[in-house]
Design a protein around this motif. Structure first.
Motif, PDB file in Angstrom:
ATOM      1  N   SER A 255       0.784  -0.858  -0.231  1.00  0.00           N
ATOM      2  CA  SER A 255       0.029  -0.132   0.294  1.00  0.00           C
ATOM      3  C   SER A 255       0.273   1.567  -0.293  1.00  0.00           C
ATOM      4  O   SER A 255       0.158   2.643  -0.011  1.00  0.00           O
ATOM      5  N   ASN A 256       1.894   1.194  -0.775  1.00  0.00           N
ATOM      6  CA  ASN A 256       3.726   2.389  -0.294  1.00  0.00           C
ATOM      7  C   ASN A 256       3.039   3.030   0.726  1.00  0.00           C
ATOM      8  O   ASN A 256       2.620   3.650   0.866  1.00  0.00           O
ATOM      9  N   GLU A 257       3.411   1.943   2.020  1.00  0.00           N
ATOM     10  CA  GLU A 257       2.914   3.156   3.246  1.00  0.00           C
ATOM     11  C   GLU A 257       4.266   3.728   4.056  1.00  0.00           C
ATOM     12  O   GLU A 257       5.469   3.198   3.057  1.00  0.00           O
ATOM     13  N   PRO A 258       4.576   4.677   4.746  1.00  0.00           N
ATOM     14  CA  PRO A 258       2.891   5.266   4.936  1.00  0.00           C
ATOM     15  C   PRO A 258       2.690   6.379   3.854  1.00  0.00           C
ATOM     16  O   PRO A 258       3.572   6.967   3.412  1.00  0.00           O
ATOM     17  N   ASN A 259       1.262   6.304   3.879  1.00  0.00           N
ATOM     18  CA  ASN A 259       0.252   7.653   2.517  1.00  0.00           C
ATOM     19  C   ASN A 259      -0.819   7.903   2.988  1.00  0.00           C
ATOM     20  O   ASN A 259      -1.469   8.462   2.061  1.00  0.00           O
ATOM     21  N   GLY A 260      -0.861   8.302   4.500  1.00  0.00           N
ATOM     22  CA  GLY A 260      -1.702   8.766   4.879  1.00  0.00           C
ATOM     23  C   GLY A 260      -1.821  10.085   4.525  1.00  0.00           C
ATOM     24  O   GLY A 260      -2.710  10.909   5.368  1.00  0.00           O
ATOM     25  N   GLY A 261      -0.586  11.416   4.817  1.00  0.00           N
ATOM     26  CA  GLY A 261      -0.635  12.678   4.852  1.00  0.00           C
ATOM     27  C   GLY A 261      -0.680  12.641   6.424  1.00  0.00           C
ATOM     28  O   GLY A 261      -0.356  12.503   7.057  1.00  0.00           O
ATOM     29  N   THR A 262      -0.736  14.225   5.785  1.00  0.00           N
ATOM     30  CA  THR A 262      -1.434  15.412   7.335  1.00  0.00           C
ATOM     31  C   THR A 262      -2.449  14.384   8.427  1.00  0.00           C
ATOM     32  O   THR A 262      -2.825  14.278   9.771  1.00  0.00           O
ATOM     33  N   SER A 263      -3.359  13.807   7.247  1.00  0.00           N
ATOM     34  CA  SER A 263      -4.373  13.105   8.528  1.00  0.00           C
ATOM     35  C   SER A 263      -3.740  11.505   9.749  1.00  0.00           C
ATOM     36  O   SER A 263      -4.727  10.940  10.431  1.00  0.00           O
ATOM     37  N   GLU A 264      -2.882  10.549   9.135  1.00  0.00           N
ATOM     38  CA  GLU A 264      -2.161   9.641   9.323  1.00  0.00           C
ATOM     39  C   GLU A 264      -1.281   9.716  10.463  1.00  0.00           C
ATOM     40  O   GLU A 264       0.151   9.835   9.100  1.00  0.00           O
ATOM     41  N   ASN A 265      -0.896  10.253  11.628  1.00  0.00           N
ATOM     42  CA  ASN A 265       0.289  10.514  12.094  1.00  0.00           C
ATOM     43  C   ASN A 265       0.216   9.806  12.784  1.00  0.00           C
ATOM     44  O   ASN A 265       2.412   9.921  13.854  1.00  0.00           O
ATOM     45  N   CYS A 266       0.273   7.908  13.311  1.00  0.00           N
ATOM     46  CA  CYS A 266       0.933   7.484  14.110  1.00  0.00           C
ATOM     47  C   CYS A 266       0.704   6.285  13.617  1.00  0.00           C
ATOM     48  O   CYS A 266       0.212   5.984  12.275  1.00  0.00           O
ATOM     49  N   ALA A 267       1.476   5.412  13.412  1.00  0.00           N
ATOM     50  CA  ALA A 267       1.973   4.146  13.069  1.00  0.00           C
ATOM     51  C   ALA A 267       1.730   2.536  14.214  1.00  0.00           C
ATOM     52  O   ALA A 267       1.534   2.997  15.148  1.00  0.00           O
ATOM     53  N   VAL A 268       0.994   2.111  13.082  1.00  0.00           N
ATOM     54  CA  VAL A 268       0.943   0.276  13.652  1.00  0.00           C
ATOM     55  C   VAL A 268       1.688  -0.074  12.869  1.00  0.00           C
ATOM     56  O   VAL A 268       1.925  -0.099  11.879  1.00  0.00           O
ATOM     57  N   THR A 269       1.513  -2.052  13.515  1.00  0.00           N
ATOM     58  CA  THR A 269       2.003  -2.781  12.986  1.00  0.00           C
ATOM     59  C   THR A 269       1.490  -3.876  12.554  1.00  0.00           C
ATOM     60  O   THR A 269       0.171  -4.095  13.600  1.00  0.00           O
ATOM     61  N   VAL A 270       1.439  -4.798  11.142  1.00  0.00           N
ATOM     62  CA  VAL A 270       0.039  -5.634  11.736  1.00  0.00           C
ATOM     63  C   VAL A 270       1.233  -7.116  10.658  1.00  0.00           C
ATOM     64  O   VAL A 270       2.052  -7.197  10.509  1.00  0.00           O
ATOM     65  N   ASP A 271       0.312  -8.648  11.095  1.00  0.00           N
ATOM     66  CA  ASP A 271       1.036  -9.198  10.909  1.00  0.00           C
ATOM     67  C   ASP A 271       0.544 -10.068   9.450  1.00  0.00           C
ATOM     68  O   ASP A 271      -1.565  -9.735   9.492  1.00  0.00           O
ATOM     69  N   LYS A 272       0.444 -10.786   8.831  1.00  0.00           N
ATOM     70  CA  LYS A 272      -0.287 -11.422   7.354  1.00  0.00           C
ATOM     71  C   LYS A 272      -1.358 -12.132   8.028  1.00  0.00           C
ATOM     72  O   LYS A 272      -2.428 -12.493   7.126  1.00  0.00           O
ATOM     73  N   GLN A 273      -1.341 -12.467   9.143  1.00  0.00           N
ATOM     74  CA  GLN A 273      -2.562 -13.054   9.662  1.00  0.00           C
ATOM     75  C   GLN A 273      -3.933 -12.355  10.136  1.00  0.00           C
ATOM     76  O   GLN A 273      -5.094 -12.584  10.488  1.00  0.00           O
ATOM     77  N   ASN A 274      -3.493 -10.974  10.257  1.00  0.00           N
ATOM     78  CA  ASN A 274      -4.519  -9.634  10.914  1.00  0.00           C
ATOM     79  C   ASN A 274      -5.512 -10.292   9.178  1.00  0.00           C
ATOM     80  O   ASN A 274      -5.444 -10.355   8.069  1.00  0.00           O
ATOM     81  N   LYS A 275      -7.103 -10.049   9.840  1.00  0.00           N
ATOM     82  CA  LYS A 275      -7.977 -10.052   8.750  1.00  0.00           C
ATOM     83  C   LYS A 275      -8.322  -8.523   8.883  1.00  0.00           C
ATOM     84  O   LYS A 275      -9.261  -8.426   7.603  1.00  0.00           O
TER      85      LYS A 275
END
Length: 306
Positions: A255-275
């Motif tokens: 998804s070409n992260e980070p891509n949220g610009g000024t509206s998305e300023n915090c990070a999470v981590t996910v694993d491929k098991q995530n639904k």
């Protein structure tokens, strides 16, 4: 016959008596004559002294010379006496000068000794002052060290209390290398999640390498969890919660992260098991007010040295 002898003796005796009487008379006459002559001469001398200038006789000259000699002797005696007095005064002055010089020298010696003693006392006072200052400095340093130890002891007590709280409150603690990790069971926003961690003496997890990233993914499983990464201060400049800049990361590439610009300023981590984001693995920037689980991290070294 005897009568003739007696008569002759009587006549002889009588004649001797008469001779003695005549001599006696002559003596008296001579004495009176001498007295008369002396009286007459005295009278004439008295009368002559009234009418004529007195003349020095030989006895007067002798008396005058005797008087002059006596006067000369008296003057010489006075000169000798004056000389003796002068000599005595000079000797006394010399003795007094010598004594005065010796007393002056002794006084100067005493002054020098007193000066030396004063200098020694001043040196001792200076040394005592320096020692006192050193003691004051040492006391100040010891006081500072004591205060620092008190602060460290207080911090250790706080750390101990925080660790106790962590051990009591965290449902599940996991250790990896030199850190404790805790994954929450509830969900909160990024700021609330971080506040929870800091109240327990920890902070949101900081991922330094791929091994730690794999450990966090394994720990979170299928959950999406907050990590301690944000660019809320400066857009595009991502920083960890300890203030260090992120130099390399594990952003989700699909998804070409980070891509949220000024509206998305915090990070999470996910694993491929995530639904929620299937087949995504890595970091994703999202809005900070969203709610997710989180992972807290506390370095073991901070428990030992705050």
């Amino acid at each position: 016959m005897s009568g003739l002898v007696n008569d002759g003796m009587d006549k002889g005796s009588m004649m001797e008596s008469e001779d003695r009487i005549e001599k006696t008379v002559d003596i008296y006459v001579s004495a009176e004559a001498v007295r008369d002559m002396k009286h007459k001469k005295d009278t004439e001398d008295f009368n002559t002294s009234k009418t004529q200038t007195p003349q020095h006789t030989g006895s007067d000259s002798v008396r005058i010379r005797s008087s002059r000699a006596a006067l000369v002797c008296l003057v010489l005696l006075c000169v000798l006496l004056l000389t003796a007095v002068i000599v005595l005064c000079v000797q006394l002055f010399t003795n007094n000068s010598t004594n005065y010089t010796e007393e002056t020298h002794q006084l100067l010696t005493n002054i020098t000794n007193l000066t030396d003693e004063r200098d020694q006392l001043l040196n001792k006072i200076t040394n005592i002052t320096e020692e006192r200052n050193e003691l004051l400095t040492n006391n100040t340093n010891l006081t500072k060290e004591r205060d620092e130890l008190k602060i460290k002891n207080k911090n250790l007590i706080n750390e101990k209390d925080q660790l106790r709280n962590t051990l009591q409150i965290f449902d599940k603690l996991t250790t990896y290398k030199f850190s404790f990790y805790y994954i929450s069971n509830e969900t909160k926003s990024w700021n609330e999640s971080r506040r929870y961690c800091t109240e327990k003496g920890a902070d949101l997890v900081i991922i330094n390498n791929s091994d730690e990233q794999d450990f966090v993914n394994h720990m979170s499983g299928a959950a999406v969890v907050w990590i301690g990464l944000t660019d809320s201060d400066v857009e595009g400049r991502w920083k960890w919660v300890d203030g260090t800049n992120m130099t390399s990361g594990f952003w989700e590439s699909r998804s070409n992260e980070p891509n949220g610009g000024t509206s998305e300023n915090c990070a999470v981590t996910v694993d491929k098991q995530n639904k929620e984001w299937p087949n995504h693995s890595g970091w994703i920037d999202v809005q900070c007010n969203k709610i997710f689980q989180w992972i807290c991290e506390k370095n073991i070294s901070k428990l030992i040295m705050p």
